[in-house]
Design an enzyme around this catalytic site. Structure first.
Site, PDB file in Angstrom:
ATOM      1  CG  HIS A  38      35.034  40.240  38.048  1.00 11.27           C
ATOM      2  ND1 HIS A  38      35.639  38.917  37.960  1.00 11.27           N
ATOM      3  CD2 HIS A  38      35.409  40.697  39.079  1.00 11.27           C
ATOM      4  CE1 HIS A  38      36.258  38.550  38.757  1.00 11.27           C
ATOM      5  NE2 HIS A  38      36.227  39.693  39.793  1.00 11.27           N
ATOM      6  CE  LYS A  87      36.074  46.876  43.991  1.00  9.74           C
ATOM      7  NZ  LYS A  87      37.232  46.401  43.405  1.00  9.74           N
ATOM      8  CG  HIS A 117      39.234  39.779  48.746  1.00  8.10           C
ATOM      9  ND1 HIS A 117      38.020  40.226  48.454  1.00  8.10           N
ATOM     10  CD2 HIS A 117      39.994  39.891  47.369  1.00  8.10           C
ATOM     11  CE1 HIS A 117      37.949  40.681  47.102  1.00  8.10           C
ATOM     12  NE2 HIS A 117      39.097  40.512  46.475  1.00  8.10           N
ATOM     13  NE  ARG A 128      35.734  38.923  44.604  1.00  6.96           N
ATOM     14  CZ  ARG A 128      34.492  39.208  43.877  1.00  6.96           C
ATOM     15  NH1 ARG A 128      33.410  38.634  44.300  1.00  6.96           N
ATOM     16  NH2 ARG A 128      34.499  40.110  42.604  1.00  6.96           N
ATOM     17  NE  ARG A 184      34.600  43.344  44.277  1.00  6.21           N
ATOM     18  CZ  ARG A 184      33.559  43.201  43.209  1.00  6.21           C
ATOM     19  NH1 ARG A 184      32.134  43.107  43.633  1.00  6.21           N
ATOM     20  NH2 ARG A 184      34.003  43.151  41.997  1.00  6.21           N
ATOM     21  CE1 TYR A 198      40.243  34.485  41.187  1.00  4.68           C
ATOM     22  CE2 TYR A 198      38.783  35.534  39.755  1.00  4.68           C
ATOM     23  CZ  TYR A 198      39.431  35.635  41.007  1.00  4.68           C
ATOM     24  OH  TYR A 198      39.253  36.529  41.915  1.00  4.68           O
TER      25      TYR A 198
END
Length: 334
Positions: free
Chosen positions: A302, A207, A276, A279, A179, A311
């Site tokens: 994730h 995150k 982004h 990515r 990210r 994806y």
């Protein structure tokens, strides 16, 4: 028996203890945001987004003559009215969903403090999201962008250093799927270049404060190795950031976005993409070359596999386009 007079000393009635005033929203919201940052490990950008969502809801409550200082006064009807108002203002469904998520988290926090007896967000559904696929580059476009960044051109030493930095950043975003916030928050110490038995990687804080190790491609190692000596000429004394700006401090997101847009123009790409998007391009390109979803989930950081699975839809859409263009009975033959 001689009587004795017993003196009884009466205590004055105890003064009523002053009760602590109830906590108001003026205290609750800062407490909530501090909880997100200190206990949950949310990034400063995420905390700021929660704060903005709550500010908007507080403004909405004020228009109704209510006050978020008393969270128990908020009802499910108020939450629904707020979401309806966001819809009337043409706020995107993605943003509406995020605002509702912010309110849910806030009122759960209030429930933990026993400031609300029931959650007013219960029974409020998420807005149905449009099926939008992220903008991505194909492999040729991605390589063209990186080649444009690597093109030598006569320039001052400072501009040469900035060009070297932009190439290293683009290689890292595309080559490791970071990210943009993760890449810009990296410090030099988190970079591990080949040496002895160690493999090239970066230790990324993603995150929720989750750490992961992202491997580096050979071209990314070369770009970062070229950038580090140039960085020393730009970085202010004591600066720890891996990517620094012309002022010597940590590179900010706006400058990074402009750098990627400039590379898109140099590469002659039909559209400009955000950092982004590199990515987003990384993920389907790995799937096309045989990567499995679990490995891709780890590489992207994730927490849920369902996030990674989107994806696969991008990959299927691309295959469908190829089929329609090449097959004798494809759509273009109709």
């Amino acid at each position: 028996m001689t009587g004795h007079r017993v003196k009884i000393r009466l205590r004055p009635p105890a003064a009523p203890q002053a009760q602590a005033p109830p906590r108001t929203g003026g205290e609750i919201v800062p407490m909530f945001l501090a909880h997100l940052e200190m206990e949950k490990g949310y990034s400063s950008a995420t905390v700021a987004a929660y704060g903005e969502d709550l500010r908007q809801f507080a403004d909405f409550c004020a228009e109704l003559g209510m006050d978020l200082d008393v969270p128990s006064s908020v009802t499910t009807a108020h939450i629904r009215s707020f979401m309806a108002e966001m819809h009337r203002r043409s706020i995107s469904k993605t943003s509406m969903g995020r605002k509702l998520s912010s309110l849910r988290t806030f009122f759960r926090f209030c429930a933990r403090l026993r400031l609300v007896a029931a959650l007013p967000t219960d029974g409020v559904r998420n807005p149905k999201q449009e099926k939008r696929h992220p903008k991505i580059l194909n492999v040729d476009q991605a390589f063209a962008l990186l080649d444009a960044a690597a093109e030598p051109a006569p320039r001052s030493p400072k501009r040469q250093a900035i060009a070297t930095r932009d190439l290293a950043l683009a290689e890292l975003l595309y080559g490791s799927g970071l990210r943009i916030s993760e890449a810009l928050s990296l410090d030099v110490r988190q970079l591990v270049l080949p040496g002895g038995t160690s493999d090239a990687c970066v230790r990324v804080l993603g995150k929720g404060g989750k750490e992961r190790v992202a491997p580096l491609s050979d071209t990314c190692v070369a770009a970062l190795s070229a950038w580090l000596p140039e960085r020393a000429a730009l970085a202010a004394p004591g600066e720890k950031a891996l990517f620094v700006g012309a002022n010597g401090g940590r590179l900010n997101r706006r400058v990074a976005s402009r750098a990627i847009e400039t590379l898109c123009r140099k590469a002659g790409l039909p559209v400009s993409v955000s950092p982004h998007a590199l990515r987003h391009s990384f993920a389907p390109h790995l799937l096309e070359n045989g990567a499995d979803l679990r490995s891709l989930q780890e590489l992207l950081g994730h927490s849920r596999l369902t996030t990674t699975q989107r994806y696969t839809h991008l990959d299927l859409a691309r295959l469908t386009q190829v089929y329609d263009a090449a097959h004798p009975k494809g759509d273009h033959k109709k």
